[in-house]
Design a protein around this motif. Structure first.
Motif, short mmCIF file in Angstrom:
data_model
loop_
_atom_site.label_atom_id
_atom_site.label_comp_id
_atom_site.label_asym_id
_atom_site.label_seq_id
_atom_site.Cartn_x
_atom_site.Cartn_y
_atom_site.Cartn_z
N SER A 148 34.77 -40.93 123.08
CA SER A 148 34.11 -42.03 123.79
C SER A 148 35.10 -42.99 124.44
CB SER A 148 33.20 -42.81 122.85
OG SER A 148 32.12 -42.02 122.48
N ASP A 149 36.21 -43.25 123.75
CA ASP A 149 37.17 -44.20 124.30
C ASP A 149 37.99 -43.62 125.46
OD1 ASP A 149 38.68 -42.48 122.74
OD2 ASP A 149 39.93 -44.06 121.90
N GLU A 150 37.74 -42.35 125.81
CA GLU A 150 38.40 -41.75 126.95
C GLU A 150 37.53 -41.82 128.21
OE1 GLU A 150 41.44 -38.42 125.58
OE2 GLU A 150 39.39 -37.96 124.94
N PHE A 151 36.40 -42.49 128.12
CA PHE A 151 35.50 -42.63 129.27
C PHE A 151 35.49 -44.06 129.77
CE2 PHE A 151 33.88 -38.70 127.53
CZ PHE A 151 33.48 -37.99 128.65
N GLU B 135 48.27 -13.63 132.79
CA GLU B 135 47.67 -12.43 132.22
C GLU B 135 46.30 -12.19 132.85
OE1 GLU B 135 47.67 -12.56 127.96
OE2 GLU B 135 49.35 -13.95 127.97
N PRO B 136 46.26 -11.78 134.12
CA PRO B 136 44.98 -11.67 134.81
C PRO B 136 43.98 -10.72 134.17
CG PRO B 136 46.71 -10.62 136.08
CD PRO B 136 47.37 -11.32 134.93
N GLY B 137 44.45 -9.68 133.51
CA GLY B 137 43.53 -8.73 132.91
C GLY B 137 42.95 -9.19 131.59
N THR B 138 43.55 -10.18 130.96
CA THR B 138 43.09 -10.60 129.64
C THR B 138 42.46 -11.98 129.63
OG1 THR B 138 45.24 -11.53 129.09
CG2 THR B 138 44.87 -9.23 128.52
N GLN B 139 42.37 -12.62 130.77
CA GLN B 139 41.85 -13.98 130.80
C GLN B 139 40.41 -14.04 131.29
OE1 GLN B 139 43.47 -16.51 129.42
NE2 GLN B 139 44.84 -14.88 128.85
N GLN B 140 39.66 -13.02 131.02
CA GLN B 140 38.28 -13.00 131.44
C GLN B 140 37.38 -13.34 130.26
OE1 GLN B 140 37.84 -9.13 133.06
NE2 GLN B 140 39.16 -9.55 134.79
N GLY B 141 36.28 -14.00 130.56
CA GLY B 141 35.30 -14.27 129.52
C GLY B 141 35.15 -15.75 129.22
N ILE B 142 34.38 -16.04 128.21
CA ILE B 142 34.03 -17.40 127.85
C ILE B 142 35.03 -17.93 126.83
CG2 ILE B 142 32.20 -18.86 126.93
CD1 ILE B 142 31.50 -17.28 129.55
N LYS B 143 35.41 -19.16 127.02
CA LYS B 143 36.33 -19.81 126.08
C LYS B 143 35.79 -21.17 125.71
CE LYS B 143 40.43 -17.62 127.79
NZ LYS B 143 41.67 -17.45 127.13
N GLU B 144 35.80 -21.48 124.46
CA GLU B 144 35.46 -22.81 124.01
C GLU B 144 36.73 -23.61 123.94
OE1 GLU B 144 32.40 -24.05 123.47
OE2 GLU B 144 31.48 -22.13 123.95
N ALA B 145 36.73 -24.76 124.54
CA ALA B 145 37.92 -25.60 124.57
C ALA B 145 38.17 -26.19 123.18
CB ALA B 145 37.76 -26.72 125.57
N PRO B 146 39.43 -26.41 122.85
CA PRO B 146 39.72 -27.05 121.57
C PRO B 146 39.21 -28.48 121.55
CG PRO B 146 41.71 -26.86 122.89
CD PRO B 146 40.63 -26.12 123.61
N GLY B 147 38.95 -28.99 120.37
CA GLY B 147 38.46 -30.37 120.25
C GLY B 147 39.57 -31.38 120.38
N ARG B 148 39.25 -32.61 120.07
CA ARG B 148 40.19 -33.72 120.21
C ARG B 148 41.42 -33.52 119.37
NH1 ARG B 148 35.48 -35.38 119.06
NH2 ARG B 148 34.19 -36.45 120.44
N GLU C 160 31.47 -34.55 128.47
CA GLU C 160 30.35 -35.48 128.59
C GLU C 160 30.49 -36.54 127.52
OE1 GLU C 160 26.97 -32.97 128.10
OE2 GLU C 160 27.66 -31.63 129.68
N ARG C 161 30.16 -37.75 127.89
CA ARG C 161 30.24 -38.84 126.92
C ARG C 161 29.18 -38.63 125.84
NH1 ARG C 161 31.35 -45.12 128.21
NH2 ARG C 161 31.65 -45.71 126.04
N ASP C 162 29.47 -39.08 124.63
CA ASP C 162 28.60 -38.83 123.49
C ASP C 162 27.16 -39.26 123.73
OD1 ASP C 162 29.40 -41.49 123.53
OD2 ASP C 162 29.75 -41.61 121.37
N GLU D 10 32.56 -31.38 124.60
CA GLU D 10 32.91 -32.35 123.55
C GLU D 10 34.41 -32.59 123.48
OE1 GLU D 10 31.05 -31.25 119.87
OE2 GLU D 10 29.14 -30.88 120.85
N PHE D 11 35.14 -32.28 124.53
CA PHE D 11 36.59 -32.39 124.54
C PHE D 11 37.07 -33.84 124.46
CE2 PHE D 11 40.66 -32.67 126.79
CZ PHE D 11 41.41 -31.72 126.11
N SER D 12 36.40 -34.74 125.14
CA SER D 12 36.86 -36.13 125.23
C SER D 12 36.11 -37.04 124.26
CB SER D 12 36.66 -36.65 126.66
OG SER D 12 37.37 -35.85 127.57
#
Length: 129
Positions: free
Chosen positions: A85-88, A116-129, A47-49, A81-83
């Motif tokens: 402002s200049d990426e929008f 890794e289907p058995g280990t990729q479950q759950g919530i993940k926060e994406a890395p920042g810029r 989402e944009r800032d 918050e991955f992107s």
């Protein structure tokens, strides 16, 4: 953002008012994909800032909690918050560079999930810029 546009409704939505209905819909989806052995990943897009600032913090957290609590075993990536402002291009659409960077990140996560289907479950926060 034009106060007469649909964005006013989006930014003022209180997910607690529709919690049962929303959770039931998400549960129906996850049950369906589970029964049919379809892999699913929920992606909360960037989402944009200035758009992020228009959401009530408590409502937005309630929305995330509702989604995270309803998806169960389904991986959920939060890219809010991955992107930068200049990426929008506008309030919600990323420019080519931003779209490419996000796509590469999502593909990377999908490959991990598929490898890794058995280990990729759950919530993940994406890395920042």
């Amino acid at each position: 953002v034009d106060p007469n546009s649909w964005w006013e409704t989006v930014h003022s939505w209180n997910p607690l008012e529709t919690q049962a209905r929303t959770s039931a819909r998400i549960n129906r989806l996850t049950q369906f994909v589970g029964m049919h052995h379809i892999r699913l990943m929920v992606i909360n897009l960037p989402e944009r800032d200035f758009s992020r600032e228009l959401f009530d913090d408590a409502y937005y957290q309630a929305y995330l909690d509702l989604v995270k609590g309803s998806v169960g075993y389904v991986p959920c990536l939060v890219y809010r918050e991955f992107s930068s402002s200049d990426e929008f291009y506008d309030v919600e659409h990323t420019v080519y560079r931003g779209s490419l960077r996000l796509s590469e990140e999502v593909i990377r996560e999908l490959k991990k999930m598929l490898a890794e289907p058995g280990t990729q479950q759950g919530i993940k926060e994406a890395p920042g810029r």
